[in-house]
Scaffold this active site. Structure first.
Site, PDB file in Angstrom:
ATOM      1  N   ASN A 129       0.869  -1.177   0.000  1.00 24.48           N
ATOM      2  CA  ASN A 129       0.000   0.000   0.000  1.00 24.48           C
ATOM      3  C   ASN A 129       0.908   1.230   0.000  1.00 24.48           C
ATOM      4  O   ASN A 129       1.476   1.593   1.030  1.00 24.48           O
ATOM      5  CB  ASN A 129      -0.887  -0.031   1.249  1.00 24.48           C
ATOM      6  CG  ASN A 129      -1.910   1.087   1.243  1.00 24.48           C
ATOM      7  OD1 ASN A 129      -1.885   1.973   0.380  1.00 24.48           O
ATOM      8  ND2 ASN A 129      -2.808   1.061   2.208  1.00 24.48           N
TER       9      ASN A 129
ATOM     10  N   ARG B 114      -2.400  -2.166  -3.613  1.00 27.55           N
ATOM     11  CA  ARG B 114      -3.705  -1.528  -3.406  1.00 27.55           C
ATOM     12  C   ARG B 114      -3.739  -0.236  -4.232  1.00 27.55           C
ATOM     13  O   ARG B 114      -2.806   0.567  -4.172  1.00 27.55           O
ATOM     14  CB  ARG B 114      -3.867  -1.182  -1.928  1.00 27.55           C
ATOM     15  CG  ARG B 114      -5.116  -0.392  -1.666  1.00 27.55           C
ATOM     16  CD  ARG B 114      -4.994   0.464  -0.454  1.00 27.55           C
ATOM     17  NE  ARG B 114      -6.192   1.270  -0.302  1.00 27.55           N
ATOM     18  CZ  ARG B 114      -6.240   2.382   0.386  1.00 27.55           C
ATOM     19  NH1 ARG B 114      -5.172   2.836   0.995  1.00 27.55           N
ATOM     20  NH2 ARG B 114      -7.362   3.058   0.473  1.00 27.55           N
TER      21      ARG B 114
ATOM     22  N   HIS C 262     -12.751   1.955  -0.202  1.00 25.66           N
ATOM     23  CA  HIS C 262     -12.658   0.904   0.835  1.00 25.66           C
ATOM     24  C   HIS C 262     -13.337  -0.384   0.364  1.00 25.66           C
ATOM     25  O   HIS C 262     -13.769  -1.204   1.185  1.00 25.66           O
ATOM     26  CB  HIS C 262     -13.328   1.318   2.166  1.00 25.66           C
ATOM     27  CG  HIS C 262     -12.719   2.508   2.841  1.00 25.66           C
ATOM     28  ND1 HIS C 262     -13.493   3.539   3.349  1.00 25.66           N
ATOM     29  CD2 HIS C 262     -11.449   2.845   3.096  1.00 25.66           C
ATOM     30  CE1 HIS C 262     -12.711   4.451   3.894  1.00 25.66           C
ATOM     31  NE2 HIS C 262     -11.449   4.050   3.742  1.00 25.66           N
TER      32      HIS C 262
ATOM     33  N   ARG D 240     -11.909  14.785   7.094  1.00 24.47           N
ATOM     34  CA  ARG D 240     -12.734  15.110   5.918  1.00 24.47           C
ATOM     35  C   ARG D 240     -14.166  15.446   6.331  1.00 24.47           C
ATOM     36  O   ARG D 240     -14.705  14.835   7.254  1.00 24.47           O
ATOM     37  CB  ARG D 240     -12.766  13.919   4.943  1.00 24.47           C
ATOM     38  CG  ARG D 240     -11.408  13.595   4.372  1.00 24.47           C
ATOM     39  CD  ARG D 240     -11.498  12.424   3.391  1.00 24.47           C
ATOM     40  NE  ARG D 240     -10.216  11.752   3.324  1.00 24.47           N
ATOM     41  CZ  ARG D 240     -10.060  10.439   3.138  1.00 24.47           C
ATOM     42  NH1 ARG D 240     -11.102   9.655   2.978  1.00 24.47           N
ATOM     43  NH2 ARG D 240      -8.851   9.909   3.097  1.00 24.47           N
TER      44      ARG D 240
ATOM     45  N   GLU E 204      -7.576  -6.241   4.463  1.00 27.59           N
ATOM     46  CA  GLU E 204      -7.440  -5.918   3.040  1.00 27.59           C
ATOM     47  C   GLU E 204      -6.245  -6.645   2.414  1.00 27.59           C
ATOM     48  O   GLU E 204      -6.283  -7.019   1.249  1.00 27.59           O
ATOM     49  CB  GLU E 204      -7.293  -4.398   2.874  1.00 27.59           C
ATOM     50  CG  GLU E 204      -8.598  -3.669   3.154  1.00 27.59           C
ATOM     51  CD  GLU E 204      -8.422  -2.211   3.527  1.00 27.59           C
ATOM     52  OE1 GLU E 204      -7.949  -1.938   4.645  1.00 27.59           O
ATOM     53  OE2 GLU E 204      -8.745  -1.353   2.695  1.00 27.59           O
TER      54      GLU E 204
END
Ligand code: AMP
Length: 402
Positions: free
Chosen positions: A8, A95, A184, A245, A388
């Site tokens: 990642n 990813r 996601h 955010r 993940e």
């Protein structure tokens, strides 16, 4: 046994996990931070049989770029005896945040795939360029090892237009593919499938809402094993409020603040991305633990930061309940979902109207995969740690074997 490297890459970081397949066991993991600076940090741990981590190295050093980080990593894998030879690594899975409408599943990397990821950099300027640098860095050092890309957006490509279109001029979609993509996806896919296994039912017979609540946070409605709606949008800025955010807001705020504060749209969007959410409301931090500590001190803005987020989460769940015609299972995952008992309790209390009943003891003591709803709850609620990297390793193995 095959060894797959799950990667990642961020703009100044690179996280990795070396996974033994098909056993799905972690061998080693680590991270580079502050790549591009004189005081970059490199940490690598061995993962022991019992799952505990043994730190093998933590060093601060100058690292110019991702290519140098990858060289250091691969050298150390051999030097630290994690692998005997680099050709033991049979594949590298990356990813990728944005796959646009090009990718509804993972893909083996070739020039065409790289070009498509590159063409999506406009849509994910914080992420896709960094991923490309990561992929090229591995390809340079391991030219004969196949690379696979696994997209955060792919799982959401099953949404129908009524769920993914914005009510904007249609030409913007035709010309620029402006629509909701969702993110996601790998995590929502993993936890929804695990929930079906734990619930002893076929995922094809279930209506599930997955709550990925970390620093970035999104919800996903999964009906019969397929994503039918999700909270994030064209970019990961949309949906519920997060650590930094804003989530969804009235778009007119941008012009209003632009006039008042003499800021450009780009500067405002930067604040919506990096200075809003928990951080914007509390003025203290983007970390949910700091919000919870603030509440204990009586800080009203910390309380508001969390309440705002929990209300929006419950709102989304209500809309998914209507859209899917019911919900069988809700899943909490990621940093906050897996660890914050208070967050889970507060959200479940808001869902009482849907017949959600908490098992307080299970919620307080949850560890790993846990059912936290009461036996007579209308909706089963689970905590399921996300994974993940295992999804990345699985897809990498499958594509390499093909
Ligand atoms: P992630 O992005 O999935 O790594 O999640 C990061 C978020 O998880 C941060 O807001 C952390 O504060 C939160 N988190 C991690 N551990 C805990 C905990 N024990 N209680 C509350 N929040 C936590």
């Amino acid at each position: 046994m095959k060894k797959i490297m799950a990667v990642n890459a961020g703009s100044s970081s690179l996280k990795f996990k070396l996974v033994a397949m098909p056993e799905e066991k972690y061998i080693a993991e680590g991270i580079f931070e502050r790549i591009g600076s004189k005081d970059a940090v490199f940490k690598i741990c061995l993962v022991l049989e019992n799952g505990e981590k043994k730190e093998l190295k933590k060093e601060t050093m100058a690292i110019k770029n991702h290519a140098q980080a990858v060289s250091i990593l691969l050298e150390d894998l051999v030097n630290l005896n994690i692998v005997k030879e680099l050709n033991e690594i049979t594949g590298v899975g990356h990813r990728i945040v944005h796959g646009g409408e090009y990718f509804d599943k993972s893909a083996l990397v070739d020039e065409e795939v790289l070009e498509k990821i590159e063409s999506l950099c406009d849509l994910a300027p914080l992420h896709n360029p960094a991923h490309l640098i990561g992929i090229r860095a591995f390809m340079a050092v391991l030219p004969d090892t196949p690379s696979v890309v696994v997209f955060d957006t792919a799982f959401h490509q099953t949404m129908e237009s009524v769920a993914y279109m914005y009510a904007l001029p249609y030409a913007w979609y035709e010309k620029y593919r402006v629509r909701k993509y969702g993110f996601h996806g790998t995590s929502h896919d993993y936890v929804s499938k695990r929930a079906a296994v734990l619930h002893k039912k076929d995922v094809k017979d279930l209506k599930i809402v997955t709550l990925h609540l970390g620093n970035g946070a999104s919800l996903c409605a999964v009906k019969n094993g397929k994503c039918v709606d999700t909270s994030m949008g064209l970019t990961p800025l949309g949906g519920i409020p997060m650590g930094t955010r804003s989530g969804d807001i009235d778009p007119a705020v941008v012009e209003f603040i632009s006039t008042k504060e003499k800021l450009t749209a780009k500067e405002i969007v930067n604040i919506l991305n990096k200075g809003s959410g928990y951080l914007g409301i509390s003025g203290i931090s983007n970390d949910s633990r700091d919000m919870e500590a603030g509440i204990k001190r009586g800080d009203a803005r910390c309380r508001l930061a969390l309440d705002l987020q929990y209300k929006r989460i419950a709102d989304f769940i209500g809309s998914y309940y209507v859209y899917m015609g019911g919900i069988d299972i809700i899943v909490f995952t990621a940093g906050i979902g897996e660890n914050s008992k208070r967050c889970r309790r507060k959200i479940m209390e808001r869902l009482a109207v849907l017949g959600v009943k908490i098992n307080t003891e299970a919620n307080e003591n949850s560890e790993g995969e846990t059912l936290i709803s009461a036996n007579d709850s209308n909706i089963a609620v689970y905590v399921i740690p996300t994974n993940e990297e295992i999804m990345i390793a699985r897809d990498t193995m499958t594509l390499i074997n093909n």
